[in-house]
Design a protein around this motif. Sequence first.
Motif, PDB file in Angstrom:
ATOM      1  N   PHE A 105       0.835  -1.215   0.000  1.00  0.00           N
ATOM      2  CA  PHE A 105       0.000   0.000   0.000  1.00  0.00           C
ATOM      3  C   PHE A 105       0.868   1.263   0.000  1.00  0.00           C
ATOM      4  CE2 PHE A 105      -4.387  -1.356   0.595  1.00  0.00           C
ATOM      5  CZ  PHE A 105      -4.203  -2.705   0.823  1.00  0.00           C
ATOM      6  N   LYS A 106       1.906   1.204   0.837  1.00  0.00           N
ATOM      7  CA  LYS A 106       2.801   2.350   0.976  1.00  0.00           C
ATOM      8  C   LYS A 106       3.451   2.675  -0.371  1.00  0.00           C
ATOM      9  CE  LYS A 106       5.427   1.802   4.439  1.00  0.00           C
ATOM     10  NZ  LYS A 106       6.475   1.553   5.430  1.00  0.00           N
ATOM     11  N   ASN A 107       3.953   1.631  -1.030  1.00  0.00           N
ATOM     12  CA  ASN A 107       4.649   1.856  -2.298  1.00  0.00           C
ATOM     13  C   ASN A 107       3.693   2.382  -3.354  1.00  0.00           C
ATOM     14  OD1 ASN A 107       6.688   0.821  -0.803  1.00  0.00           O
ATOM     15  ND2 ASN A 107       7.185  -0.879  -2.160  1.00  0.00           N
ATOM     16  N   SER A 108       2.459   1.910  -3.317  1.00  0.00           N
ATOM     17  CA  SER A 108       1.441   2.404  -4.232  1.00  0.00           C
ATOM     18  C   SER A 108       1.223   3.913  -4.025  1.00  0.00           C
ATOM     19  CB  SER A 108       0.136   1.631  -3.998  1.00  0.00           C
ATOM     20  OG  SER A 108      -0.924   2.219  -4.690  1.00  0.00           O
ATOM     21  N   LEU A 109       1.225   4.336  -2.758  1.00  0.00           N
ATOM     22  CA  LEU A 109       0.999   5.756  -2.444  1.00  0.00           C
ATOM     23  C   LEU A 109       2.123   6.671  -2.936  1.00  0.00           C
ATOM     24  CD1 LEU A 109      -0.224   5.611   1.275  1.00  0.00           C
ATOM     25  CD2 LEU A 109      -1.516   6.492  -0.666  1.00  0.00           C
ATOM     26  N   THR A 110       3.338   6.138  -3.042  1.00  0.00           N
ATOM     27  CA  THR A 110       4.483   6.999  -3.372  1.00  0.00           C
ATOM     28  C   THR A 110       4.443   7.589  -4.774  1.00  0.00           C
ATOM     29  OG1 THR A 110       5.832   5.213  -4.262  1.00  0.00           O
ATOM     30  CG2 THR A 110       6.091   5.684  -1.914  1.00  0.00           C
ATOM     31  N   THR A 111       3.573   7.036  -5.643  1.00  0.00           N
ATOM     32  CA  THR A 111       3.483   7.418  -7.065  1.00  0.00           C
ATOM     33  C   THR A 111       4.620   6.807  -7.900  1.00  0.00           C
ATOM     34  OG1 THR A 111       4.802   9.464  -7.013  1.00  0.00           O
ATOM     35  CG2 THR A 111       2.471   9.695  -6.484  1.00  0.00           C
ATOM     36  N   LEU A 112       5.558   6.079  -7.275  1.00  0.00           N
ATOM     37  CA  LEU A 112       6.681   5.487  -8.025  1.00  0.00           C
ATOM     38  C   LEU A 112       6.343   4.032  -8.390  1.00  0.00           C
ATOM     39  CD1 LEU A 112       9.608   6.917  -5.861  1.00  0.00           C
ATOM     40  CD2 LEU A 112       8.657   7.845  -7.974  1.00  0.00           C
ATOM     41  N   PRO A 113       7.003   3.490  -9.457  1.00  0.00           N
ATOM     42  CA  PRO A 113       6.656   2.132  -9.899  1.00  0.00           C
ATOM     43  C   PRO A 113       7.333   1.040  -9.069  1.00  0.00           C
ATOM     44  CG  PRO A 113       8.284   3.089 -11.377  1.00  0.00           C
ATOM     45  CD  PRO A 113       8.005   4.126 -10.340  1.00  0.00           C
ATOM     46  N   MET A 114       6.736   0.739  -7.915  1.00  0.00           N
ATOM     47  CA  MET A 114       7.321  -0.272  -7.033  1.00  0.00           C
ATOM     48  C   MET A 114       6.240  -1.199  -6.486  1.00  0.00           C
ATOM     49  SD  MET A 114       9.981   2.015  -4.762  1.00  0.00           S
ATOM     50  CE  MET A 114       8.733   3.154  -4.178  1.00  0.00           C
ATOM     51  N   GLY A 115       6.477  -2.507  -6.600  1.00  0.00           N
ATOM     52  CA  GLY A 115       5.641  -3.490  -5.919  1.00  0.00           C
ATOM     53  C   GLY A 115       6.074  -3.569  -4.465  1.00  0.00           C
ATOM     54  N   GLY A 116       5.572  -4.583  -3.745  1.00  0.00           N
ATOM     55  CA  GLY A 116       5.883  -4.643  -2.313  1.00  0.00           C
ATOM     56  C   GLY A 116       6.447  -5.979  -1.885  1.00  0.00           C
ATOM     57  N   GLY A 117       7.419  -5.928  -0.987  1.00  0.00           N
ATOM     58  CA  GLY A 117       7.998  -7.139  -0.413  1.00  0.00           C
ATOM     59  C   GLY A 117       8.662  -6.815   0.908  1.00  0.00           C
ATOM     60  N   LYS A 118       9.123  -7.816   1.608  1.00  0.00           N
ATOM     61  CA  LYS A 118       9.859  -7.608   2.867  1.00  0.00           C
ATOM     62  C   LYS A 118      10.599  -8.901   3.172  1.00  0.00           C
ATOM     63  CE  LYS A 118      10.384  -4.441   6.082  1.00  0.00           C
ATOM     64  NZ  LYS A 118      10.308  -2.979   6.052  1.00  0.00           N
ATOM     65  N   GLY A 119      11.671  -8.800   3.920  1.00  0.00           N
ATOM     66  CA  GLY A 119      12.400 -10.021   4.238  1.00  0.00           C
ATOM     67  C   GLY A 119      13.239  -9.821   5.471  1.00  0.00           C
ATOM     68  N   GLY A 120      14.101 -10.793   5.749  1.00  0.00           N
ATOM     69  CA  GLY A 120      14.974 -10.639   6.899  1.00  0.00           C
ATOM     70  C   GLY A 120      15.354 -11.963   7.513  1.00  0.00           C
ATOM     71  N   SER A 121      15.737 -11.870   8.784  1.00  0.00           N
ATOM     72  CA  SER A 121      16.201 -13.063   9.485  1.00  0.00           C
ATOM     73  C   SER A 121      16.072 -12.860  10.986  1.00  0.00           C
ATOM     74  CB  SER A 121      17.668 -13.313   9.135  1.00  0.00           C
ATOM     75  OG  SER A 121      18.180 -14.366   9.923  1.00  0.00           O
ATOM     76  N   ASP A 122      16.042 -13.981  11.717  1.00  0.00           N
ATOM     77  CA  ASP A 122      16.034 -13.909  13.187  1.00  0.00           C
ATOM     78  C   ASP A 122      17.446 -13.695  13.739  1.00  0.00           C
ATOM     79  OD1 ASP A 122      17.061 -16.361  12.528  1.00  0.00           O
ATOM     80  OD2 ASP A 122      15.658 -17.539  13.734  1.00  0.00           O
ATOM     81  N   PHE A 123      18.385 -13.380  12.888  1.00  0.00           N
ATOM     82  CA  PHE A 123      19.767 -13.060  13.304  1.00  0.00           C
ATOM     83  C   PHE A 123      19.765 -11.753  14.108  1.00  0.00           C
ATOM     84  CE2 PHE A 123      23.673 -10.599  12.144  1.00  0.00           C
ATOM     85  CZ  PHE A 123      24.628 -11.435  12.704  1.00  0.00           C
ATOM     86  N   ASP A 124      20.541 -11.726  15.204  1.00  0.00           N
ATOM     87  CA  ASP A 124      20.621 -10.516  16.022  1.00  0.00           C
ATOM     88  C   ASP A 124      22.003  -9.875  15.861  1.00  0.00           C
ATOM     89  OD1 ASP A 124      20.462  -8.533  17.856  1.00  0.00           O
ATOM     90  OD2 ASP A 124      20.120  -9.818  19.603  1.00  0.00           O
ATOM     91  N   PRO A 125      22.099  -8.747  15.145  1.00  0.00           N
ATOM     92  CA  PRO A 125      23.423  -8.132  14.927  1.00  0.00           C
ATOM     93  C   PRO A 125      24.028  -7.535  16.196  1.00  0.00           C
ATOM     94  CG  PRO A 125      21.708  -7.050  13.590  1.00  0.00           C
ATOM     95  CD  PRO A 125      21.020  -7.992  14.525  1.00  0.00           C
ATOM     96  N   LYS A 126      23.194  -7.391  17.259  1.00  0.00           N
ATOM     97  CA  LYS A 126      23.697  -6.780  18.497  1.00  0.00           C
ATOM     98  C   LYS A 126      24.799  -7.643  19.118  1.00  0.00           C
ATOM     99  CE  LYS A 126      19.917  -4.451  20.174  1.00  0.00           C
ATOM    100  NZ  LYS A 126      18.689  -4.966  20.663  1.00  0.00           N
ATOM    101  N   GLU A 127      25.863  -6.995  19.547  1.00  0.00           N
ATOM    102  CA  GLU A 127      26.992  -7.662  20.197  1.00  0.00           C
ATOM    103  C   GLU A 127      27.715  -8.664  19.312  1.00  0.00           C
ATOM    104  OE1 GLU A 127      25.450  -8.799  24.055  1.00  0.00           O
ATOM    105  OE2 GLU A 127      24.882  -6.688  24.266  1.00  0.00           O
ATOM    106  N   LYS A 128      27.492  -8.569  17.990  1.00  0.00           N
ATOM    107  CA  LYS A 128      28.283  -9.380  17.055  1.00  0.00           C
ATOM    108  C   LYS A 128      29.433  -8.507  16.546  1.00  0.00           C
ATOM    109  CE  LYS A 128      25.361 -12.948  16.705  1.00  0.00           C
ATOM    110  NZ  LYS A 128      24.338 -12.501  17.644  1.00  0.00           N
ATOM    111  N   THR A 129      30.546  -9.125  16.200  1.00  0.00           N
ATOM    112  CA  THR A 129      31.660  -8.350  15.631  1.00  0.00           C
ATOM    113  C   THR A 129      31.346  -8.051  14.166  1.00  0.00           C
ATOM    114  OG1 THR A 129      32.811 -10.328  14.880  1.00  0.00           O
ATOM    115  CG2 THR A 129      33.304  -9.565  17.128  1.00  0.00           C
TER     116      THR A 129
END
Length: 437
Positions: A105-129
């Motif tokens: 919905f957000k991308n549709s509102l921007t007026t730019l040609p973008m579909g929508g997706g999201k991703g990631g991981s349960d990895f926690d970057p905190k306290e990692k080198t």
Amino acid sequence: MEEVRRKNPGENEFHQAVQEVVESLSPFVQKNPKYEKAKVLERIVEPERIIIFRVPWLDDKGEVQVNRGYRIEMNSALGPYKGGLRFHPSVNLGILKFLAFEQVFKNSLTTLPMGGGKGGSDFDPKEKTDNEVMKFCQSFMSELFRHIGPNTDVPAGDIGVGAREIGFLFGQYKRLRNEFTGVLTGKGLNWGGSLIRPEATGYGCVYFAQEMLRTKGDSIKGKTCLVSGSGNVAQHTVQKVSQLGGKAVTLSDSSGMIHDPSGIDDKKLAYVMELKNVKRGRIKEYADKYRCEYYEGKRPWSIKCDVAFPSATQNEISKDDAKKLVDNGVICVAEGANMPTELDGVRLFLDAKILYGPAKAANAGGVAVSGLEMTQNSLRLSWTREEVDTKLQSIVRSIHESCVRYGKEDGFTNYVKGANVAGFVKLADSMIDQGLV
Ligand code: NDP
């Protein structure tokens, strides 16, 4: 909604995001039977594709670690899938599906040609080198690379994914594909990034608040503002509030919050940026340095303010918090974080008829400048800071106008309805044009 709950058991955040949209869209869809006939609502709650994968990596002690990676390719009716990657231990399928759904919905509102997706991981970057973060990012991209591309799916940052992580991810993609393309946004300035991208979500959110206030002949100038979080969005929200003559008095992280009634000025903000982006320390250290109050485990919402900018994470404003804000006279809430307000809190803001800018409208500045980064990459040139900022402001104004057009209700603008209907119309019409896909 029953069907959504049955098919996606336990995915509470996803149910919540769909419920909010369905509540405000239902009357509109009933008035426009073509959407009902084409079953657009039923189609948009089903992701086009979900990719789940194993991410094995070696930590600094030489031990094998295993995380889970995800990419939700939600909807491509308006362009390549576009949306951030989140690295946080709380990440699961339901959270990413809610984020991907909102993103469409957000991308549709921007007026730019973008579909929508999201991703990631349960990895926690905190306290990692840095080395561990690099190893993880390389392993993550070793699977993700086969599913993304500059015309297919273009990820960006989100919680736990900033400039450092985007760099490691981009490096590995380039190595595997032997291609230098705009496959990620939020890149470093030296290698294809856009000026103003790091600032865009926070700046855009404050511009959106300014637009809402303007409808009442008011502005950010002189306003006391609460900001939660202390990451990318929070930092640039504080910066823009202060540039526009307002005063931000709080920041927080997952351990607690600071309250600095004298205001977080540029010098103090520079300290926060160093603390959070370089030293990766805790916000409590701000209170020690500037001798102000620190509240362990607390969120900012009980402090009296004019404007609130939730900028940390989902469901950080409960119904009680919303009530406290309204009782204390808040006039405007602009959501930098995604879905930071629980549904009962949203209803309370709407009943109180305050200026309430929901995330998909208020924080769309971030993805809008990601879209501008994609354009610059395709053109193989880069625009100046002023050019990008001017385009950002004009996109935010246009999102605000769309919300007002579709959200007007006798003398009051319901921005939730406005954002949902405006985002939906463009998306639904495009899906109908493209047939049953
Ligand atoms: P960052 O990782 O830079 O910062 C996140 C901040 O929120 C940190 O201060 C973090 O504290 C705090 N936080 C995270 N999880 C929790 C939690 N469960 N409880 C309390 N505090 C928490 O992320 P961003 O600033 O990029 O993102 C913030 C929000 O903005 C998210 O909702 C994101 O989806 C949204 N957003 C971001 C965009 C972007 O361009 N970056 C675009 C649009 C929306 P701690 O360090 O202790 O974890």
